[in-house]
Scaffold this motif. Structure first.
Motif, mmCIF file in Angstrom:
data_model
loop_
_atom_site.group_PDB
_atom_site.id
_atom_site.type_symbol
_atom_site.label_atom_id
_atom_site.label_comp_id
_atom_site.label_asym_id
_atom_site.label_seq_id
_atom_site.Cartn_x
_atom_site.Cartn_y
_atom_site.Cartn_z
ATOM 1 N N LYS A 19 97.871 22.011 56.193
ATOM 2 C CA LYS A 19 97.450 22.193 54.800
ATOM 3 C C LYS A 19 96.622 21.003 54.321
ATOM 4 C CE LYS A 19 99.319 23.231 50.215
ATOM 5 N NZ LYS A 19 98.731 24.572 50.064
ATOM 6 N N LYS A 20 97.049 19.798 54.666
ATOM 7 C CA LYS A 20 96.314 18.612 54.255
ATOM 8 C C LYS A 20 94.912 18.590 54.858
ATOM 9 C CE LYS A 20 100.268 15.472 53.642
ATOM 10 N NZ LYS A 20 99.853 14.906 52.356
ATOM 11 N N LEU A 23 92.336 20.764 52.947
ATOM 12 C CA LEU A 23 92.039 20.536 51.538
ATOM 13 C C LEU A 23 90.557 20.227 51.353
ATOM 14 C CD1 LEU A 23 95.029 18.235 50.471
ATOM 15 C CD2 LEU A 23 94.620 20.582 49.690
ATOM 16 N N ILE A 28 90.934 15.728 48.165
ATOM 17 C CA ILE A 28 91.470 14.578 48.900
ATOM 18 C C ILE A 28 91.062 13.281 48.224
ATOM 19 C CG2 ILE A 28 91.439 13.334 51.091
ATOM 20 C CD1 ILE A 28 90.942 16.023 52.477
ATOM 21 N N GLU A 76 97.634 12.537 47.656
ATOM 22 C CA GLU A 76 97.345 12.201 49.051
ATOM 23 C C GLU A 76 97.394 10.691 49.270
ATOM 24 O OE1 GLU A 76 96.667 14.448 51.623
ATOM 25 O OE2 GLU A 76 97.322 15.909 50.133
ATOM 26 N N ASN A 81 99.669 10.540 55.553
ATOM 27 C CA ASN A 81 98.748 11.434 56.251
ATOM 28 C C ASN A 81 98.480 10.981 57.679
ATOM 29 O OD1 ASN A 81 98.645 12.614 53.749
ATOM 30 N ND2 ASN A 81 96.424 12.661 53.610
ATOM 31 N N LEU A 85 98.768 14.445 59.764
ATOM 32 C CA LEU A 85 97.544 15.014 60.335
ATOM 33 C C LEU A 85 97.548 14.939 61.869
ATOM 34 C CD1 LEU A 85 94.761 13.803 57.857
ATOM 35 C CD2 LEU A 85 95.794 16.064 58.006
ATOM 36 N N GLY A 102 89.757 13.554 57.493
ATOM 37 C CA GLY A 102 90.785 13.565 56.460
ATOM 38 C C GLY A 102 91.315 12.178 56.163
ATOM 39 N N VAL A 106 90.800 10.027 52.551
ATOM 40 C CA VAL A 106 91.933 9.587 51.739
ATOM 41 C C VAL A 106 91.979 8.063 51.672
ATOM 42 C CG1 VAL A 106 93.704 9.528 53.570
ATOM 43 C CG2 VAL A 106 94.360 10.034 51.212
ATOM 44 N N PRO A 272 103.791 22.414 49.030
ATOM 45 C CA PRO A 272 103.035 21.272 49.503
ATOM 46 C C PRO A 272 103.824 19.990 49.409
ATOM 47 C CG PRO A 272 102.363 21.797 47.289
ATOM 48 C CD PRO A 272 103.374 22.834 47.684
ATOM 49 N N GLN A 274 103.106 15.814 50.027
ATOM 50 C CA GLN A 274 102.045 14.860 50.262
ATOM 51 C C GLN A 274 102.657 13.501 50.519
ATOM 52 O OE1 GLN A 274 99.163 16.366 50.296
ATOM 53 N NE2 GLN A 274 99.912 18.268 49.448
#
Length: 275
Positions: A19-20, A23, A28, A76, A81, A85, A102, A106, A272, A274
């Motif tokens: 999901k991350k 985005l 982000i 985020e 992450n 990720l 990603g 971030v 979600p 985070q």
């Protein structure tokens, strides 16, 4: 039962990382900016407690506030992450390119937010730079100095020490992001996240996003540290260490232990999540 066992947690991690990765870049970046500001204000809360009590372990009890809030708000954060990720990439859900893009996005957002709060705090603490720093501001200066100059004076050994302190830090912090997935209960999430975050702060390990706030803020308040010194002797080794801790210890360790969870069902997921 309000608890995901380890195989189900592995499935939730796959879903969270996927999901991350998907985005929009704008989301982000914006939520990354907010997270940087959140970690800035939780750091000044910690410093206030440290000045009031003189005890770093007691002050560490207050630090998890910002992390908990940003997770519950679905923001985020680079350090969390950096585990979720890569975990999704290990599970074949996303590509390596998505992991890199990603994390870069971030990281930029966290840096912008951290510097924004640093400027706000420095202006408030000095009455728009017309007065000397308060005791809290002076402690920020001392912390910023202590996060750069001792490593620099030790040379390669200092650089390596900063890196290893980053590894251990983000083993704990990324576990905070993972532990937020083990329950659907808000109170349960808070308690599960609280423990590893408090542990890293109490032991003085190095977090790249916290340092994006505290060192620039210390420089604004008069710390005898240059931007180049901050980057070379703290931010770069700490960031590398944070990545290693999240990817190798948290993500790879849990993936090799439990792998994918084929039985995960949608209602088990706390997405979600985070952080």
């Amino acid at each position: 039962m309000d608890w995901l066992n380890p195989p189900a947690l592995a499935g939730a991690m796959l879903e969270a990382g996927t999901k991350k990765a998907n985005l929009p870049a704008k989301t982000i970046l914006l939520t990354g900016i907010l997270s940087g500001m959140f970690l800035g204000f939780t750091t000044t809360l910690f410093v206030n407690a440290l000045v009031a009590t003189g005890d770093a372990v007691v002050a560490a009890l207050f630090f998890p506030v910002g992390f908990i809030l940003l997770v519950l708000l679905g923001l985020e954060l680079f350090t969390g992450n950096a585990a979720l990720l890569p975990y999704a990439q290990m599970g074949g859900r996303i590509s390596g390119g998505q992991v890199v893009s990603g994390l870069v996005m971030v990281y930029i957002g966290n840096l912008i937010g951290s510097v924004i709060y640093a400027l706000l705090f420095a202006a408030i603490d000095t009455k728009f730079f017309t007065d000397a720093p308060s005791p809290v501001g002076a402690k920020v200066v001392a912390i910023a100095t202590a996060k750069v100059l001792p490593y620099m004076s030790a040379g390669a050994a200092g650089w390596g020490t900063a890196l290893l302190k980053g590894v251990i830090c983000n083993w704990m912090v990324s576990l905070g992001a993972v532990m937020a997935l083990v329950t659907r209960s808000t109170i349960g999430k808070i308690f599960a996240m609280y423990l590893p975050i408090m542990a890293f702060v109490a032991q003085g390990f190095e977090h790249c996003v916290v340092n994006m706030f505290v060192i620039p803020c210390g420089i604004m308040l008069g710390a005898k540290v240059s931007v180049a010194q901050w980057l070379i002797w703290n931010e770069i080794p700490v960031t590398i260490g944070n990545i290693i801790g999240a990817v190798i210890i948290t993500a790879a360790g849990l993936y090799l232990s439990y792998g994918k969870s084929p039985t995960l069902v949608a209602e088990q997921s706390t997405i979600p999540v985070q952080g």
